[in-house]
Scaffold this active site. Structure first.
Site, short mmCIF file in Angstrom:
data_model
loop_
_atom_site.label_atom_id
_atom_site.label_comp_id
_atom_site.label_asym_id
_atom_site.label_seq_id
_atom_site.Cartn_x
_atom_site.Cartn_y
_atom_site.Cartn_z
N ASN A 52 0.84 -1.19 0.00
CA ASN A 52 0.00 0.00 0.00
C ASN A 52 0.88 1.24 0.00
O ASN A 52 1.96 1.27 0.59
CB ASN A 52 -1.00 -0.01 1.16
N GLU A 65 -3.24 -4.50 -2.95
CA GLU A 65 -3.79 -5.40 -3.95
C GLU A 65 -3.81 -4.75 -5.33
O GLU A 65 -3.45 -5.35 -6.33
CB GLU A 65 -5.23 -5.81 -3.59
ZN LIG Z 1 -8.18 -2.02 -1.18
#
Ligand SMILES: [Zn+2]
Length: 141
Positions: A52, A65
């Site tokens: 992230n 993701e």
């Molecule tokens: Zn997410």
């Protein structure tokens, strides 16, 4: 004898955990301190990872993701067969709603998505379980 339709996936999650854990260490999360790593396995056996990346303008934050899948696309990966999310939270972290939509773009509805943590817990879903009746490219004219 009862037949089951909920078969264990034939995916070895360990290499994905290893890659996602490494990506987790690269997370840029100075605001939430919620580090996430992700790893995707393609049909050729390649593994792609992502972390992230937050932003001072919070809405511009991109999840592990989505970064992982973007990296796979950028590397001209084959079809993605599985994706794993790794955190060091006691409770396993499923993909957020935005990521579920992006996952449905690149993984088949029957493909598997897993969440793992540092306590060796693992939960597995199908894409369809995470996002039933998904809006996918198949619905476009
Ligand atoms: Zn997410």
């Amino acid at each position: 004898m009862e037949l089951t339709t909920n078969k264990e996936p034939l995916i070895d999650w360990n290499p994905l955990i290893k890659h996602a854990k490494q990506a987790y260490k690269n997370a840029y999360a100075p605001y939430s301190n919620f580090h996430v790593g992700a790893a995707a396995l393609d049909a050729d056996g390649n593994i792609f990872s992502g972390c992230n990346v937050e932003n001072a303008s919070y809405g511009l934050t991109v999840c592990a993701e989505r970064n992982c899948l973007s990296f796979a696309v950028n590397q001209q990966s084959a079809k993605i067969n599985a994706l794993l999310v790794y955190t060091e939270q006691e409770k396993l972290t499923p993909p957020c709603g935005a990521c579920r939509q992006v996952i449905a773009e690149f993984l088949d509805q029957g493909a598997h998505v897993a969440s793992a943590n540092h306590l060796n817990n693992l939960q597995v879903w199908t894409v369809k379980q995470l996002l039933p009746d998904a809006f996918t490219p198949k619905l476009l004219p």
